[in-house]
Design an enzyme around this catalytic site. Structure first.
Site, mmCIF file in Angstrom:
data_model
loop_
_atom_site.group_PDB
_atom_site.id
_atom_site.type_symbol
_atom_site.label_atom_id
_atom_site.label_comp_id
_atom_site.label_asym_id
_atom_site.label_seq_id
_atom_site.Cartn_x
_atom_site.Cartn_y
_atom_site.Cartn_z
ATOM 1 N N GLN A 84 -36.380 -83.976 33.542
ATOM 2 C CA GLN A 84 -37.038 -85.127 34.171
ATOM 3 C C GLN A 84 -38.316 -84.737 34.918
ATOM 4 O O GLN A 84 -39.280 -85.484 34.918
ATOM 5 C CB GLN A 84 -36.029 -85.764 35.130
ATOM 6 C CG GLN A 84 -36.380 -87.148 35.590
ATOM 7 C CD GLN A 84 -35.250 -87.727 36.458
ATOM 8 O OE1 GLN A 84 -34.075 -87.365 36.299
ATOM 9 N NE2 GLN A 84 -35.592 -88.610 37.360
ATOM 10 N N HIS A 133 -15.518 -58.786 49.647
ATOM 11 C CA HIS A 133 -14.679 -59.017 50.820
ATOM 12 C C HIS A 133 -13.355 -58.284 50.638
ATOM 13 O O HIS A 133 -12.801 -58.276 49.544
ATOM 14 C CB HIS A 133 -14.374 -60.502 50.985
ATOM 15 C CG HIS A 133 -15.615 -61.328 51.081
ATOM 16 N ND1 HIS A 133 -16.083 -61.816 52.269
ATOM 17 C CD2 HIS A 133 -16.495 -61.725 50.140
ATOM 18 C CE1 HIS A 133 -17.202 -62.481 52.046
ATOM 19 N NE2 HIS A 133 -17.471 -62.448 50.759
ATOM 20 N N TYR A 191 -14.628 -76.085 43.091
ATOM 21 C CA TYR A 191 -15.589 -75.031 42.709
ATOM 22 C C TYR A 191 -16.074 -75.235 41.277
ATOM 23 O O TYR A 191 -17.270 -75.328 41.022
ATOM 24 C CB TYR A 191 -14.885 -73.679 42.851
ATOM 25 C CG TYR A 191 -15.747 -72.465 42.565
ATOM 26 C CD1 TYR A 191 -16.735 -72.069 43.463
ATOM 27 C CD2 TYR A 191 -15.561 -71.707 41.414
ATOM 28 C CE1 TYR A 191 -17.522 -70.944 43.211
ATOM 29 C CE2 TYR A 191 -16.331 -70.589 41.156
ATOM 30 C CZ TYR A 191 -17.312 -70.198 42.054
ATOM 31 O OH TYR A 191 -18.074 -69.090 41.808
ATOM 32 N N THR A 226 -21.580 -77.903 49.068
ATOM 33 C CA THR A 226 -22.497 -76.753 48.958
ATOM 34 C C THR A 226 -23.037 -76.648 47.537
ATOM 35 O O THR A 226 -24.235 -76.444 47.334
ATOM 36 C CB THR A 226 -21.777 -75.442 49.364
ATOM 37 O OG1 THR A 226 -21.457 -75.528 50.744
ATOM 38 C CG2 THR A 226 -22.649 -74.225 49.130
ATOM 39 N N ASP A 284 -27.461 -73.978 56.748
ATOM 40 C CA ASP A 284 -26.481 -74.473 55.776
ATOM 41 C C ASP A 284 -27.263 -75.273 54.723
ATOM 42 O O ASP A 284 -27.934 -76.250 55.063
ATOM 43 C CB ASP A 284 -25.488 -75.375 56.540
ATOM 44 C CG ASP A 284 -24.392 -75.911 55.639
ATOM 45 O OD1 ASP A 284 -24.664 -76.139 54.435
ATOM 46 O OD2 ASP A 284 -23.278 -76.119 56.139
HETATM 47 N N1 LIG Z 1 -18.804 -62.384 42.636
HETATM 48 C C1 LIG Z 1 -18.512 -62.910 41.464
HETATM 49 O O1 LIG Z 1 -17.783 -62.295 40.674
HETATM 50 C C2 LIG Z 1 -19.072 -64.255 41.061
HETATM 51 C C3 LIG Z 1 -18.663 -64.805 39.836
HETATM 52 C C4 LIG Z 1 -19.178 -66.028 39.459
HETATM 53 C C5 LIG Z 1 -20.100 -66.687 40.248
HETATM 54 N N2 LIG Z 1 -20.487 -66.138 41.423
HETATM 55 C C6 LIG Z 1 -21.463 -66.907 42.238
HETATM 56 O O2 LIG Z 1 -22.405 -66.051 42.835
HETATM 57 C C7 LIG Z 1 -22.749 -66.527 44.127
HETATM 58 C C8 LIG Z 1 -22.526 -65.434 45.156
HETATM 59 O O3 LIG Z 1 -21.158 -65.047 45.143
HETATM 60 P P1 LIG Z 1 -20.600 -63.832 46.005
HETATM 61 O O4 LIG Z 1 -19.562 -63.167 45.218
HETATM 62 O O5 LIG Z 1 -21.724 -63.055 46.549
HETATM 63 O O6 LIG Z 1 -19.857 -64.640 47.162
HETATM 64 P P2 LIG Z 1 -19.967 -64.503 48.751
HETATM 65 O O7 LIG Z 1 -18.951 -65.419 49.333
HETATM 66 O O8 LIG Z 1 -19.928 -63.073 49.153
HETATM 67 O O9 LIG Z 1 -21.430 -65.052 49.032
HETATM 68 C C9 LIG Z 1 -21.737 -66.399 49.163
HETATM 69 C C10 LIG Z 1 -22.704 -66.537 50.324
HETATM 70 O O10 LIG Z 1 -23.077 -67.908 50.468
HETATM 71 C C11 LIG Z 1 -23.023 -68.246 51.851
HETATM 72 N N3 LIG Z 1 -22.809 -69.703 51.941
HETATM 73 C C12 LIG Z 1 -21.703 -70.405 51.573
HETATM 74 N N4 LIG Z 1 -21.905 -71.712 51.777
HETATM 75 C C13 LIG Z 1 -23.163 -71.842 52.290
HETATM 76 C C14 LIG Z 1 -23.943 -72.931 52.706
HETATM 77 N N5 LIG Z 1 -23.467 -74.184 52.653
HETATM 78 N N6 LIG Z 1 -25.193 -72.692 53.181
HETATM 79 C C15 LIG Z 1 -25.687 -71.432 53.263
HETATM 80 N N7 LIG Z 1 -24.989 -70.354 52.877
HETATM 81 C C16 LIG Z 1 -23.739 -70.562 52.394
HETATM 82 C C17 LIG Z 1 -21.879 -67.431 52.399
HETATM 83 O O11 LIG Z 1 -21.915 -67.277 53.803
HETATM 84 C C18 LIG Z 1 -22.091 -66.106 51.653
HETATM 85 O O12 LIG Z 1 -22.984 -65.258 52.334
HETATM 86 C C19 LIG Z 1 -21.911 -67.774 44.384
HETATM 87 O O13 LIG Z 1 -22.682 -68.919 44.096
HETATM 88 C C20 LIG Z 1 -20.791 -67.650 43.385
HETATM 89 O O14 LIG Z 1 -20.306 -68.899 42.981
HETATM 90 C C21 LIG Z 1 -19.977 -64.957 41.875
#
Ligand SMILES: NC(=O)c1ccc[n+]([C@@H]2O[C@H](COP(=O)([O-])OP(=O)(O)OC[C@H]3O[C@@H](n4cnc5c(N)ncnc54)[C@H](O)[C@@H]3O)[C@@H](O)[C@H]2O)c1
Length: 318
Positions: free
Chosen positions: A163, A182, A146, A93, A59
């Site tokens: 910095q 998902h 978020y 996070t 984490d």
């Molecule tokens: N998919 C999109 O359209 C989109 C749009 C804007 C931003 N993002 C950003 O891109 C990144 C990935 O998004 P995604 O769509 O793949 O989402 P996702 O939920 O599929 O992936 C996020 C991953 O982070 C892991 N995670 C969450 N909290 C954690 C922690 N504390 N420590 C370790 N792992 C942790 C989860 O288990 C997951 O595998 C994110 O930061 C999200 O904010 C995605």
């Protein structure tokens, strides 16, 4: 190109798993770090035996001591259902996770990439949104954990840059879709496809006139690596997304058409703070990275529909 050892946090998630795959294909070693909050083993199952892939359950709100040449920080739940499940953990996070990754990058003197989001623009009063727009975010609403978490992470990245002269790369991601999204996270493309494939009514919030732009995952990952490999003075924030805009209603109709579904459209109340329009201005990415998306919505939807079709087929067999 020389091979690097690259840390991908959130590597078992939707975008992270595609990034791990792309980096390995380019000849790099990947250390995938994930706490499996929303990530799934099946997303990286095909990589587990690869000699260049290593998985660590961790984490990122806790410090991490590893040796790598580059860091991509993607860990964070991305859909409202998931990030509102435990809003305090979402902010932790984003903020503490960013501090830990920035601290690691500082110690190792390596480049660090932040997956930020178009949500930093909130419900935008400027359309389309250039990177210079400061946004219109409600700091108290249910999306704030978020939106504000990601805004604070950006602040931290730029402060470490100023910095500590840290090399940073900040990308603002707009709606992305593709295989390994998902199935039940409430994001519009996966929602519509799953509802259409099951022949269930397709739920549209409001009248479906709000617009979104949808980027196919392969295009997005190309933008990530282009930014990471760009000259050090290109730090961002930089919008990456597909500027072609569609109404939610148009998306629903296209999904029904491509799946051959008999699903009907049903209209539900708009959730709080749901943005009315969202479209990236990607002129900076075009100018600085020579990047633009190439995969049309129809092609991306067909590939995504094929993924969900197989997933639902497997679920029926189990
Ligand atoms: N998919 C999109 O359209 C989109 C749009 C804007 C931003 N993002 C950003 O891109 C990144 C990935 O998004 P995604 O769509 O793949 O989402 P996702 O939920 O599929 O992936 C996020 C991953 O982070 C892991 N995670 C969450 N909290 C954690 C922690 N504390 N420590 C370790 N792992 C942790 C989860 O288990 C997951 O595998 C994110 O930061 C999200 O904010 C995605």
């Amino acid at each position: 190109m020389e091979s690097r050892r690259i840390l991908v946090t959130g590597g078992a998630g939707f975008l992270g798993s595609h990034l791990c795959e792309r980096l390995i294909a380019a000849g790099h070693e990947v250390l995938c770090v994930d706490n499996f909050f929303t990530g799934q083993r099946k997303n990286i199952h095909h990589l587990l035996d690869h000699k260049s892939f290593e998985l660590l359950r961790h984490d990122i709100t806790f410090p991490l001591f590893v040796e790598v040449d580059e860091i991509y920080n993607l860990a964070c739940p991305a859909s409202p259902i998931h990030y509102q499940f435990d809003p305090v953990q979402t902010t932790k996070t984003s903020v503490i996770g960013a501090i830990n990754m920035l601290g690691l990058a500082k110690r190792l003197k390596v480049k660090v990439f932040q997956a930020s989001t178009s949500e930093v623009y909130g419900d935008p009063a400027v359309h389309p949104q250039p990177e210079s727009y400061w946004g219109n975010v409600n700091p108290l609403g249910p999306r704030a954990c978020y939106d504000e978490g990601k805004r604070c992470a950006e602040t931290l990245f730029f402060d470490y840059h100023r910095q500590h002269r840290l090399k940073i790369k900040v990308v603002r991601i707009f709606n992305t879709y593709g295989p390994r999204m998902h199935a039940r996270d409430g994001r519009v493309v996966s929602n519509f496809i799953v509802q259409a494939l099951k022949g269930e009514p397709i739920s549209i919030y409001g009248e479906g006139q709000q617009t979104r732009s949808f980027c196919y995952v392969d295009d997005l990952i190309g933008g990530f690596t282009a930014l990471m490999d760009s000259p050090d003075d290109v730090v961002g924030p930089i919008n990456i997304g597909n500027p072609q805009e569609f109404t939610i209603r148009q998306l629903a109709e296209q999904v029904i058409d491509l799946t051959g579904s008999r699903s009907k459209l049903v209209f539900e109340p708009l959730p709080a703070d749901d943005p009315k329009q969202r479209r990236p201005d990607i002129s900076a990415a075009e100018r600085l990275l020579g990047w633009q998306p190439t995969i049309p919505l129809r092609d991306g939807l067909l590939r995504t529909i094929a993924y969900f079709d197989e997933l639902l087929g497997r679920a029926r067999e189990d």
